[in-house]
Design a protein around this motif. Structure first.
Motif, PDB file in Angstrom:
ATOM      1  N   PRO A 315       0.814  -1.223   0.000  1.00 27.78           N
ATOM      2  CA  PRO A 315       0.000   0.000   0.000  1.00 27.78           C
ATOM      3  C   PRO A 315       0.842   1.265   0.000  1.00 27.78           C
ATOM      4  N   GLY A 316       1.977   1.227   0.700  1.00 24.49           N
ATOM      5  CA  GLY A 316       2.846   2.407   0.733  1.00 24.49           C
ATOM      6  C   GLY A 316       3.362   2.770  -0.639  1.00 24.49           C
ATOM      7  N   GLU A 319       0.490   4.316  -2.597  1.00 26.91           N
ATOM      8  CA  GLU A 319       0.207   5.686  -2.167  1.00 26.91           C
ATOM      9  C   GLU A 319       1.239   6.659  -2.726  1.00 26.91           C
ATOM     10  N   SER A 320       2.488   6.212  -2.845  1.00 24.74           N
ATOM     11  CA  SER A 320       3.526   7.055  -3.426  1.00 24.74           C
ATOM     12  C   SER A 320       3.243   7.312  -4.907  1.00 24.74           C
ATOM     13  N   ALA A 322       0.309   7.194  -6.290  1.00 23.19           N
ATOM     14  CA  ALA A 322      -0.882   8.042  -6.350  1.00 23.19           C
ATOM     15  C   ALA A 322      -0.503   9.505  -6.168  1.00 23.19           C
ATOM     16  N   ALA A 323       0.445   9.772  -5.286  1.00 26.03           N
ATOM     17  CA  ALA A 323       0.911  11.151  -5.081  1.00 26.03           C
ATOM     18  C   ALA A 323       1.600  11.666  -6.345  1.00 26.03           C
ATOM     19  N   ALA A 406      -7.167   7.617  -7.470  1.00 27.43           N
ATOM     20  CA  ALA A 406      -6.990   7.813  -6.027  1.00 27.43           C
ATOM     21  C   ALA A 406      -7.936   6.916  -5.236  1.00 27.43           C
ATOM     22  N   VAL A 409      -6.613   3.280  -5.131  1.00 29.80           N
ATOM     23  CA  VAL A 409      -5.512   3.097  -4.178  1.00 29.80           C
ATOM     24  C   VAL A 409      -6.057   3.000  -2.760  1.00 29.80           C
ATOM     25  N   ARG A 410      -7.020   3.846  -2.412  1.00 35.66           N
ATOM     26  CA  ARG A 410      -7.611   3.781  -1.073  1.00 35.66           C
ATOM     27  C   ARG A 410      -8.345   2.459  -0.860  1.00 35.66           C
ATOM     28  N   THR A 413      -5.816  -0.356  -0.287  1.00 26.76           N
ATOM     29  CA  THR A 413      -5.269  -0.239   1.071  1.00 26.76           C
ATOM     30  C   THR A 413      -6.247  -0.794   2.098  1.00 26.76           C
ATOM     31  N   GLU A 417      -5.396  -4.285   4.410  1.00 24.71           N
ATOM     32  CA  GLU A 417      -4.886  -3.988   5.751  1.00 24.71           C
ATOM     33  C   GLU A 417      -5.235  -5.064   6.781  1.00 24.71           C
TER      34      GLU A 417
END
Length: 504
Positions: A315-316, A319-320, A322-323, A406, A409-410, A413, A417
């Motif tokens: 997930p990290g 998220e990178s 996605a940024a 976005a 990605v959420r 995650t 989790e």
């Protein structure tokens, strides 16, 4: 009339599950039944022709679907082989009219009263009266010169069927007034593969190699819809963990496709550096896919009754990425040149999108809340979101896909989790009587629908595939009308419809 009601509920309190009703009706009853369903908010999701072995007749099967809750109604209409015809529903539903033209070209079932009964799938060199989905059709005819096309008028621009770059054949004839497109004609089906016929006689596990190649960029979407249909027919319920991993793969497929197309739209607007950044993100996602499944396009993971992965995505890392993509989008929105190029270009109004049954981000960018993840869920989920801009233009489709990136990605995650139970899944259940099943999935382009029929020994006797592009191709000419010729590549990329998924 006979009726069969097949409820497929989830556990108590679980919103996942559907209620499917199947009715056998006469051709004369079809219009009234269809109108009643359409008036209640159902949509035509599928129309399929059938030829039963040992039966003297044919069948036309109509699938209607509705949301909140997930409901599915099948209307089977037997027709005699010597006079195969059904009343047309085209004046009630534009989508039904498109399916009916396909039905006639492949099965020879005529639709009485169709307002536009010209060919859709049929190649020009096919012999008259030759219908390739019938058992009596035999081998395909030798390729020959098609009918001579109408000459190009001075006020027309012809594009295709051969295009620059790596793309499949499609032809567009644009009627223009100066630089403005005033009308659009098109022709697809240059690479019609007869893929639905290839399903016949296979066991479901052996059909996965077909579903993964219906449209190469939608391997997970089509395979998952097929597996859900087979599991529906078999009465087999997979574990929640399997469904969660499948959902993760579905969103990974959405990510790499959205990233690539967002970059391509930048490229069409002259922003090659932004395109390069987005393609770098896409490449990193493809490498991530390879780590997760052993294949860059996520093939080999989803199968009837289960799923197989090597690892779960980090997930990290997502998220990178996605940024990074959000930064590309921000740079696009800071460019007045690009925003001006996207704004008001190739507008598909909400009314037109609704009339023609648009699906996926094309529909959502025009203001429709159509999303199978909510309408026909195989996992509990949030309702569809409303986007900041839903004006139906290129900018709206660009922003919708950026927002979906976005969101995906959420969702990944959230799905990963809690971890997963990797215990072995039981083998796919097999019924001892013929059965039918339907699978509906929100692929990255939109809603994918598969319907299968299984024989008593578990082999496939029919598989009907509906890619969202089959529906959305009818909306593209509507959006192109009034657009500048120079914006044709930009407009078509904002839709990014599949030729392969359409030319089955």
């Amino acid at each position: 009339m006979t009726a069969r009601i097949t409820p497929t509920p989830g556990p108590p309190g679980d919103p996942v599950g559907h209620h499917r009703t199947a009715l056998t009706i006469s051709p004369d009853d079809l219009p009234a039944r269809a109108k009643s369903l359409l008036d209640k908010g159902y949509r035509v999701a599928l129309v399929a022709g059938h030829e039963d072995v040992g039966n003297t007749g044919l069948r036309a099967v109509y699938l209607f679907t509705a949301a909140d809750p997930d409901r599915r109604v099948e209307l089977a209409v037997p027709v005699p082989r010597d006079t195969p015809r059904v009343p047309s529903l085209a004046r009630m539903s534009a989508v039904a009219g498109r399916f009916e033209r396909e039905l006639h070209d492949l099965f020879g079932i005529a639709t009485v009263g169709h307002p536009m009964p010209r060919r859709l799938v049929r190649h020009g060199h096919w012999p008259r009266g030759w219908y390739p989905m019938l058992a009596s059709a035999g081998e395909p005819p030798e390729f020959a010169a098609a009918e001579v096309p109408a000459p190009i008028d001075e006020a027309e621009v012809s594009l295709g069927p051969v295009h620059a770059g790596v793309t499949e054949p499609s032809q567009f004839r644009l009627t223009v007034d100066g630089e403005r497109i005033t009308a659009v004609g098109g022709r697809l089906w240059y690479v019609h593969k007869g893929i639905e016929r290839l399903f016949h006689g296979r066991v479901p596990a052996a059909a996965v190699e077909l579903t993964e190649r219906i449209s190469g960029d939608t391997a997970v979407g089509h395979t998952l819809a097929f597996c859900l249909a087979v599991e529906d027919a078999s009465g087999h319920r997979v574990s929640p963990d399997v469904q969660r991993i499948r959902a993760v793969l579905l969103e990974l497929e959405r990510l790499y496709n959205h990233a690539g197309d967002l970059g391509a739209l930048c490229g069409h607007a002259g922003q090659s550096m932004l395109d390069a950044h987005a393609q770098r993100i896409r490449e990193e996602l493809l490498r991530l896919n390879d780590t997760v499944t052993g294949h860059r396009l996520l093939r080999g993971a989803v199968h009837p009754g289960g799923v197989t992965v090597r690892s779960l995505p980090d997930p990290g890392r997502l998220e990178s990425l996605a940024a990074d993509l959000a930064e590309v989008v921000e740079l696009v929105l800071d460019s007045s040149v690009v925003v001006d190029r996207f704004t008001g270009t190739a507008v598909l109004t909400e009314a037109r999108a609704r009339e023609h049954g648009a699906l996926g981000y094309v529909a959502r960018a025009s203001g429709l809340t159509v999303d199978a993840r909510h309408d026909h869920p195989f996992l509990p989920g949030d309702p569809p979101r409303a986007y900041d801009r839903m004006d139906g233009d290129v900018l709206s489709r660009f922003l919708a896909r950026a927002a979906e990136f976005a969101d995906s990605v959420r969702l990944i995650t959230a799905l990963t989790e809690e971890g997963f139970d990797h215990t072995a899944e039981p083998p796919l259940a097999r019924r001892i009587a013929p059965a039918t099943g339907v699978g509906i999935v929100e692929g990255w382009r939109g809603t994918i629908t598969h319907r299968v029929e299984l024989s008593a020994d578990g082999t496939l006797t029919r598989a009907k595939v509906v890619d969202p592009s089959f529906v959305n191709w009818a909306t593209l000419p509507l959006a192109l009308t009034g657009t500048d010729v120079a914006d044709f590549p930009l407009a078509t990329r904002s839709f990014n419809l599949s030729v392969a998924g359409n030319d089955l």
